[in-house]
Design an enzyme around this catalytic site. Sequence first.
Site, PDB file in Angstrom:
ATOM      1  N   GLY A  12      -2.352   8.100   3.248  1.00  0.00           N
ATOM      2  CA  GLY A  12      -1.773   9.022   4.244  1.00  0.00           C
ATOM      3  C   GLY A  12      -0.549   9.746   3.722  1.00  0.00           C
ATOM      4  CB  SER A  14      -1.530  15.028   3.221  1.00  0.00           C
ATOM      5  OG  SER A  14      -1.752  14.510   4.511  1.00  0.00           O
ATOM      6  CB  SER A  37      -7.438  10.633   7.053  1.00  0.00           C
ATOM      7  OG  SER A  37      -6.743  11.564   7.838  1.00  0.00           O
ATOM      8  CG  ASP A  63     -10.947   7.762   7.777  1.00  0.00           C
ATOM      9  OD1 ASP A  63     -10.247   6.769   8.037  1.00  0.00           O
ATOM     10  OD2 ASP A  63     -11.542   8.431   8.645  1.00  0.00           O
ATOM     11  CG  ASN A  90       2.668   6.180   4.776  1.00  0.00           C
ATOM     12  OD1 ASN A  90       3.750   5.969   5.317  1.00  0.00           O
ATOM     13  ND2 ASN A  90       1.997   7.319   4.967  1.00  0.00           N
ATOM     14  CE1 TYR A 155       2.535   2.990  14.835  1.00  0.00           C
ATOM     15  CE2 TYR A 155       4.529   1.997  15.730  1.00  0.00           C
ATOM     16  CZ  TYR A 155       3.900   2.743  14.751  1.00  0.00           C
ATOM     17  OH  TYR A 155       4.629   3.238  13.690  1.00  0.00           O
ATOM     18  CB  ALA A 157      -0.992  -5.552  18.389  1.00  0.00           C
ATOM     19  CE  LYS A 159       2.665   0.977  11.867  1.00  0.00           C
ATOM     20  NZ  LYS A 159       2.363   1.398  10.487  1.00  0.00           N
ATOM     21  CB  ILE A 188      11.391   8.418  10.389  1.00  0.00           C
ATOM     22  CG1 ILE A 188      11.673   6.944  10.059  1.00  0.00           C
ATOM     23  CG2 ILE A 188      11.652   9.347   9.213  1.00  0.00           C
ATOM     24  CD1 ILE A 188      13.060   6.622   9.616  1.00  0.00           C
TER      25      ILE A 188
HETATM   26  N1  LIG Z   1       8.010   8.218  12.092  1.00  0.00           N
HETATM   27  C1  LIG Z   1       8.488   7.075  12.522  1.00  0.00           C
HETATM   28  O1  LIG Z   1       9.441   7.000  13.291  1.00  0.00           O
HETATM   29  C2  LIG Z   1       7.891   5.781  12.029  1.00  0.00           C
HETATM   30  C3  LIG Z   1       8.540   4.591  12.353  1.00  0.00           C
HETATM   31  C4  LIG Z   1       8.026   3.388  11.922  1.00  0.00           C
HETATM   32  C5  LIG Z   1       6.867   3.370  11.172  1.00  0.00           C
HETATM   33  N2  LIG Z   1       6.237   4.531  10.872  1.00  0.00           N
HETATM   34  C6  LIG Z   1       5.017   4.440  10.084  1.00  0.00           C
HETATM   35  O2  LIG Z   1       5.133   5.236   8.936  1.00  0.00           O
HETATM   36  C7  LIG Z   1       3.835   5.647   8.510  1.00  0.00           C
HETATM   37  C8  LIG Z   1       3.841   7.155   8.292  1.00  0.00           C
HETATM   38  O3  LIG Z   1       4.058   7.787   9.539  1.00  0.00           O
HETATM   39  P1  LIG Z   1       4.712   9.229   9.718  1.00  0.00           P
HETATM   40  O4  LIG Z   1       5.848   9.088  10.627  1.00  0.00           O
HETATM   41  O5  LIG Z   1       4.905   9.877   8.396  1.00  0.00           O
HETATM   42  O6  LIG Z   1       3.572   9.960  10.575  1.00  0.00           O
HETATM   43  P2  LIG Z   1       2.541  11.124  10.220  1.00  0.00           P
HETATM   44  O7  LIG Z   1       1.658  11.224  11.400  1.00  0.00           O
HETATM   45  O8  LIG Z   1       3.266  12.315   9.752  1.00  0.00           O
HETATM   46  O9  LIG Z   1       1.764  10.525   8.969  1.00  0.00           O
HETATM   47  C9  LIG Z   1       0.738   9.603   9.078  1.00  0.00           C
HETATM   48  C10 LIG Z   1      -0.177   9.806   7.902  1.00  0.00           C
HETATM   49  O10 LIG Z   1      -1.275   8.894   8.006  1.00  0.00           O
HETATM   50  C11 LIG Z   1      -2.475   9.631   7.809  1.00  0.00           C
HETATM   51  N3  LIG Z   1      -3.602   9.001   8.450  1.00  0.00           N
HETATM   52  C12 LIG Z   1      -3.871   8.891   9.776  1.00  0.00           C
HETATM   53  N4  LIG Z   1      -5.050   8.289   9.965  1.00  0.00           N
HETATM   54  C13 LIG Z   1      -5.540   7.996   8.730  1.00  0.00           C
HETATM   55  C14 LIG Z   1      -6.728   7.379   8.263  1.00  0.00           C
HETATM   56  N5  LIG Z   1      -7.671   6.933   9.095  1.00  0.00           N
HETATM   57  N6  LIG Z   1      -6.891   7.247   6.923  1.00  0.00           N
HETATM   58  C15 LIG Z   1      -5.964   7.696   6.068  1.00  0.00           C
HETATM   59  N7  LIG Z   1      -4.823   8.300   6.442  1.00  0.00           N
HETATM   60  C16 LIG Z   1      -4.626   8.446   7.762  1.00  0.00           C
HETATM   61  C17 LIG Z   1      -2.178  11.003   8.378  1.00  0.00           C
HETATM   62  O11 LIG Z   1      -3.097  11.960   7.906  1.00  0.00           O
HETATM   63  C18 LIG Z   1      -0.774  11.224   7.897  1.00  0.00           C
HETATM   64  O12 LIG Z   1      -0.759  11.715   6.589  1.00  0.00           O
HETATM   65  C19 LIG Z   1       2.871   5.200   9.597  1.00  0.00           C
HETATM   66  O13 LIG Z   1       2.268   3.971   9.215  1.00  0.00           O
HETATM   67  C20 LIG Z   1       3.782   4.958  10.789  1.00  0.00           C
HETATM   68  O14 LIG Z   1       3.253   4.019  11.684  1.00  0.00           O
HETATM   69  C21 LIG Z   1       6.715   5.737  11.289  1.00  0.00           C
END
Ligand SMILES: NC(=O)c1ccc[n+]([C@@H]2O[C@H](COP(=O)([O-])OP(=O)(O)OC[C@H]3O[C@@H](n4cnc5c(N)ncnc54)[C@H](O)[C@@H]3O)[C@@H](O)[C@H]2O)c1
Length: 247
Positions: A12, A14, A37, A63, A90, A155, A157, A159, A188
């Site tokens: 993930g 991109s 994905s 994916d 990620n 979510y 559960a 994490k 973030i």
């Molecule tokens: N943004 C926050 O506040 C925050 C906080 C805690 C944890 N996170 C975690 O950080 C990670 C990145 O999140 P983000 O904030 O950059 O969000 P985002 O939505 O920008 O990025 C998520 C990424 O995961 C990819 N993705 C989704 N489904 C997928 C699949 N089935 N297969 C492969 N890739 C897939 C998406 O295409 C995207 O690139 C996630 O695991 C999220 O749970 C984010």
Amino acid sequence: MRLKNQTAIVTGSSRGIGEAIALRLADEGANVAVCASRSIEGAEAVAAKIRDKGQEALAIKADVSLSEDVDALIKSVVDAWGKIDILVNNAGITRDNLIMRMKEDEWDAVLDVNLKGAYRCIKAVTRTMIKARTGRIINVSSVVGLMGNAGQINYAASKSGLIGVTKSAAKELASRNITVNAVAPGFIPTDMTSELTDDIAAKLIEQIPLGALGKPEDIAAAVAFLSSPDANYITGQVIVVDGGMVM
Ligand SMILES: NC(=O)c1ccc[n+]([C@@H]2O[C@H](COP(=O)([O-])OP(=O)(O)OC[C@H]3O[C@@H](n4cnc5c(N)ncnc54)[C@H](O)[C@@H]3O)[C@@H](O)[C@H]2O)c1
């Protein structure tokens, strides 16, 4: 350049936190497989930035909810570079709802991507890492997995589950010199949190001792550290990167 000649997969990657991780690992000298994905264009754009830095990059459609995609991803990287030193799980999604309204498909989708997706990737990568007798696996959890959050039972559960995965895999793989750790980001601003209004953000900031929301680069720095030789003697740990919100 703590990661010179290392090869990394970031699922993930991109956009958002994954993109920041991919770019930071490249800054540290790693060649990186950038995964998306669905649309490969986003992954291609990040891969181009990595090549501009002088490292090699692959853009791969993967994916994590599909075992065949995950197996093909690992094969492509091994075919290209002969090894996988670092796996960053990620990829993640949210499907928020209150418990009474949460549909089974909302529960299933989040667990399938966030938790089972990490299981699929770890399982697929271990053969290569065990043979090499070295490896770094970093799972992107969340503070929500530590403290819960109303409207996010699925979510949270997933994490929390990732933390159990991290500790169990760390124990299982330590004798092969493979470390498994997690980072737990706070809030973030990314596409995932784009629905946060300014009001909610202001209220959140009041609960953050360092007085600001985090940046994707803050998470990337912790992942780079855990990927590097500086973290050789660290496994099974969760580094919370949240400005002090959970302590
Ligand atoms: N943004 C926050 O506040 C925050 C906080 C805690 C944890 N996170 C975690 O950080 C990670 C990145 O999140 P983000 O904030 O950059 O969000 P985002 O939505 O920008 O990025 C998520 C990424 O995961 C990819 N993705 C989704 N489904 C997928 C699949 N089935 N297969 C492969 N890739 C897939 C998406 O295409 C995207 O690139 C996630 O695991 C999220 O749970 C984010």
